[in-house]
Scaffold this motif. Structure first.
Motif, mmCIF file in Angstrom:
data_model
loop_
_atom_site.group_PDB
_atom_site.id
_atom_site.type_symbol
_atom_site.label_atom_id
_atom_site.label_comp_id
_atom_site.label_asym_id
_atom_site.label_seq_id
_atom_site.Cartn_x
_atom_site.Cartn_y
_atom_site.Cartn_z
ATOM 1 N N TRP A 168 0.828 -1.211 0.000
ATOM 2 C CA TRP A 168 0.000 0.000 0.000
ATOM 3 C C TRP A 168 0.860 1.256 0.000
ATOM 4 O O TRP A 168 0.508 2.263 -0.620
ATOM 5 C CB TRP A 168 -0.955 0.008 1.200
ATOM 6 C CG TRP A 168 -0.291 0.106 2.549
ATOM 7 C CD1 TRP A 168 0.001 -0.913 3.395
ATOM 8 C CD2 TRP A 168 0.172 1.300 3.190
ATOM 9 N NE1 TRP A 168 0.622 -0.447 4.531
ATOM 10 C CE2 TRP A 168 0.734 0.916 4.432
ATOM 11 C CE3 TRP A 168 0.171 2.647 2.844
ATOM 12 C CZ2 TRP A 168 1.296 1.831 5.318
ATOM 13 C CZ3 TRP A 168 0.729 3.566 3.731
ATOM 14 C CH2 TRP A 168 1.280 3.154 4.953
ATOM 15 N N ARG A 169 2.013 1.177 0.686
ATOM 16 C CA ARG A 169 2.917 2.328 0.739
ATOM 17 C C ARG A 169 3.541 2.576 -0.631
ATOM 18 O O ARG A 169 3.730 3.731 -1.036
ATOM 19 C CB ARG A 169 3.990 2.078 1.798
ATOM 20 C CG ARG A 169 5.074 3.139 1.881
ATOM 21 C CD ARG A 169 4.540 4.499 2.252
ATOM 22 N NE ARG A 169 5.629 5.449 2.423
ATOM 23 C CZ ARG A 169 5.547 6.743 2.165
ATOM 24 N NH1 ARG A 169 4.405 7.266 1.723
ATOM 25 N NH2 ARG A 169 6.578 7.537 2.352
ATOM 26 N N GLN A 170 3.862 1.518 -1.373
ATOM 27 C CA GLN A 170 4.402 1.687 -2.723
ATOM 28 C C GLN A 170 3.388 2.397 -3.625
ATOM 29 O O GLN A 170 3.749 3.266 -4.424
ATOM 30 C CB GLN A 170 4.766 0.328 -3.313
ATOM 31 C CG GLN A 170 5.913 -0.386 -2.598
ATOM 32 C CD GLN A 170 6.216 -1.733 -3.223
ATOM 33 O OE1 GLN A 170 6.223 -1.864 -4.447
ATOM 34 N NE2 GLN A 170 6.467 -2.741 -2.393
ATOM 35 N N ILE A 171 2.118 2.013 -3.479
ATOM 36 C CA ILE A 171 1.065 2.656 -4.280
ATOM 37 C C ILE A 171 0.927 4.120 -3.873
ATOM 38 O O ILE A 171 0.799 5.012 -4.726
ATOM 39 C CB ILE A 171 -0.267 1.907 -4.106
ATOM 40 C CG1 ILE A 171 -0.133 0.476 -4.632
ATOM 41 C CG2 ILE A 171 -1.402 2.646 -4.819
ATOM 42 C CD1 ILE A 171 -1.331 -0.406 -4.345
ATOM 43 N N GLU A 172 0.979 4.376 -2.573
ATOM 44 C CA GLU A 172 0.897 5.760 -2.094
ATOM 45 C C GLU A 172 2.046 6.595 -2.660
ATOM 46 O O GLU A 172 1.850 7.737 -3.099
ATOM 47 C CB GLU A 172 0.944 5.789 -0.566
ATOM 48 C CG GLU A 172 0.878 7.199 0.012
ATOM 49 C CD GLU A 172 1.324 7.269 1.461
ATOM 50 O OE1 GLU A 172 1.338 8.385 2.009
ATOM 51 O OE2 GLU A 172 1.688 6.220 2.032
ATOM 52 N N ILE A 173 3.256 6.043 -2.666
ATOM 53 C CA ILE A 173 4.422 6.764 -3.194
ATOM 54 C C ILE A 173 4.230 7.066 -4.676
ATOM 55 O O ILE A 173 4.505 8.184 -5.144
ATOM 56 C CB ILE A 173 5.708 5.944 -2.961
ATOM 57 C CG1 ILE A 173 6.037 5.894 -1.462
ATOM 58 C CG2 ILE A 173 6.879 6.543 -3.742
ATOM 59 C CD1 ILE A 173 7.161 4.937 -1.107
ATOM 60 N N ASP A 174 3.746 6.082 -5.436
ATOM 61 C CA ASP A 174 3.505 6.291 -6.871
ATOM 62 C C ASP A 174 2.527 7.441 -7.103
ATOM 63 O O ASP A 174 2.779 8.354 -7.902
ATOM 64 C CB ASP A 174 2.930 5.019 -7.502
ATOM 65 C CG ASP A 174 3.993 3.986 -7.832
ATOM 66 O OD1 ASP A 174 5.188 4.273 -7.619
ATOM 67 O OD2 ASP A 174 3.619 2.895 -8.294
ATOM 68 N N LEU A 175 1.391 7.384 -6.411
ATOM 69 C CA LEU A 175 0.348 8.385 -6.636
ATOM 70 C C LEU A 175 0.791 9.763 -6.144
ATOM 71 O O LEU A 175 0.477 10.783 -6.771
ATOM 72 C CB LEU A 175 -0.945 7.955 -5.949
ATOM 73 C CG LEU A 175 -1.594 6.682 -6.521
ATOM 74 C CD1 LEU A 175 -2.803 6.279 -5.687
ATOM 75 C CD2 LEU A 175 -2.005 6.891 -7.978
ATOM 76 N N THR A 176 1.527 9.793 -5.041
ATOM 77 C CA THR A 176 2.049 11.071 -4.548
ATOM 78 C C THR A 176 2.967 11.702 -5.589
ATOM 79 O O THR A 176 2.884 12.908 -5.868
ATOM 80 C CB THR A 176 2.815 10.868 -3.230
ATOM 81 O OG1 THR A 176 1.920 10.381 -2.233
ATOM 82 C CG2 THR A 176 3.437 12.178 -2.752
ATOM 83 N N PHE A 177 3.843 10.888 -6.177
ATOM 84 C CA PHE A 177 4.757 11.389 -7.209
ATOM 85 C C PHE A 177 3.971 11.942 -8.397
ATOM 86 O O PHE A 177 4.287 13.016 -8.924
ATOM 87 C CB PHE A 177 5.691 10.264 -7.665
ATOM 88 C CG PHE A 177 6.622 10.670 -8.781
ATOM 89 C CD1 PHE A 177 7.763 11.410 -8.515
ATOM 90 C CD2 PHE A 177 6.336 10.321 -10.097
ATOM 91 C CE1 PHE A 177 8.614 11.797 -9.549
ATOM 92 C CE2 PHE A 177 7.177 10.701 -11.132
ATOM 93 C CZ PHE A 177 8.324 11.443 -10.859
ATOM 94 N N GLU A 178 2.924 11.229 -8.808
ATOM 95 C CA GLU A 178 2.138 11.669 -9.961
ATOM 96 C C GLU A 178 1.394 12.971 -9.675
ATOM 97 O O GLU A 178 1.232 13.814 -10.561
ATOM 98 C CB GLU A 178 1.167 10.560 -10.368
ATOM 99 C CG GLU A 178 1.883 9.347 -10.958
ATOM 100 C CD GLU A 178 1.006 8.107 -11.022
ATOM 101 O OE1 GLU A 178 -0.235 8.251 -10.899
ATOM 102 O OE2 GLU A 178 1.549 7.000 -11.190
ATOM 103 N N ILE A 179 0.969 13.155 -8.429
ATOM 104 C CA ILE A 179 0.288 14.401 -8.056
ATOM 105 C C ILE A 179 1.293 15.540 -7.945
ATOM 106 O O ILE A 179 1.079 16.637 -8.463
ATOM 107 C CB ILE A 179 -0.477 14.212 -6.729
ATOM 108 C CG1 ILE A 179 -1.652 13.246 -6.933
ATOM 109 C CG2 ILE A 179 -0.981 15.558 -6.200
ATOM 110 C CD1 ILE A 179 -2.330 12.812 -5.645
ATOM 111 N N ARG A 180 2.414 15.279 -7.282
ATOM 112 C CA ARG A 180 3.419 16.325 -7.074
ATOM 113 C C ARG A 180 4.032 16.808 -8.383
ATOM 114 O O ARG A 180 4.415 17.972 -8.510
ATOM 115 C CB ARG A 180 4.533 15.808 -6.163
ATOM 116 C CG ARG A 180 4.103 15.437 -4.750
ATOM 117 C CD ARG A 180 3.745 16.630 -3.921
ATOM 118 N NE ARG A 180 3.587 16.280 -2.507
ATOM 119 C CZ ARG A 180 3.012 17.060 -1.611
ATOM 120 N NH1 ARG A 180 2.524 18.237 -1.974
ATOM 121 N NH2 ARG A 180 2.907 16.675 -0.357
#
Length: 247
Positions: free
Chosen positions: A18-30
């Protein structure tokens, strides 16, 4: 929008899925792949893309919401949160100048005017005698789309009788105070707190009763240094970012 990113998780690593998915989506938003107001792929779409259970995706999205990066809208999906407008807390802070910066016309609406007796705490803040009669104004002030504040302004009635009618007519406290002989004033103290909105505040701000709000309370003084008002501005969390510069 750029081409959709490849989505995969690395199993067997110390970082939870779940943390890997969070990191991916955070990067895409940032990085702007998803911009403010954009809808993210649904839980089922993300679960299929990553090859994981929907609950895993739900945990990642919940963490993004906790960080203020996304907001969930029931029945519509999860959207990238709009970036908050910055409000600088300085000695010269005035909502009217904030309106000008956002190219908004004065749009204050007087909701309620009442008289109360000064408590010891308010009397000390306003440098008046306890028990003095106060004039309390409640208003809704807008500075642009999505930027509204439910405001309380407290004045000594003997000195500021008529400020309510001046504000009702001019829709801004800066010219209203100028009419009453205070063309210049400045901030002497500021407090910033968080809480849930009261019923009237939630209704006026068009937010749910469980939406956190930020409360900026302050004392303004005239050019002679004497306090002229105590105020509070209630703003839904995430709409404004208060910036306090160190001297």
């Amino acid at each position: 929008m750029a081409a959709a990113p490849r989505r995969r998780v690395r199993r067997g690593e110390p970082i939870p899925v779940w943390r890997q998915i969070e990191i991916d989506l955070t990067f895409e938003i940032r990085t702007g792949f998803f911009g403010p107001g954009d809808r993210l792929p649904s839980e089922s779409e993300l679960a299929k893309a990553y090859g994981v259970h929907r609950h895993t995706v739900r945990v990642a999205l919940a963490r993004l919401a906790d960080e203020g990066l996304v907001v969930a809208r029931q029945g519509k999906g999860v959207f990238v949160a709009r970036r908050p407008v910055e409000y600088a807390v300085t000695r010269e802070s005035k909502w009217s100048e904030f309106e000008q910066r956002l190219a908004a016309r004065p749009d204050g609406k007087l909701l309620r005017s009442s008289r109360r007796t000064a408590t010891a705490e308010l009397a000390a803040l306003l440098a008046i005698a306890p028990g003095s009669e106060l004039l309390v104004l409640e208003s809704l002030r807008r500075a642009g789309p999505g930027v509204s504040a439910y405001c309380y302004h407290v004045f000594e009635h003997a000195r500021f009788a008529g400020i309510d009618e001046a504000f009702r007519r001019l829709r801004s406290y800066t010219p209203a105070l100028a009419e009453l002989g205070h063309p210049e004033f400045f901030r002497t103290r500021t407090w910033i707190d968080g809480r849930l909105p009261r019923a009237d505040e939630a209704r006026a701000l068009a937010v749910a009763s469980d939406t956190p709000v930020m409360v900026m309370s302050y004392v303004d003084a005239g050019r002679d240094g004497a306090p002229i008002l105590f105020g509070s501005a209630v703003v839904p969390a995430g709409r404004l970012r208060f910036r306090v510069d160190s001297p």
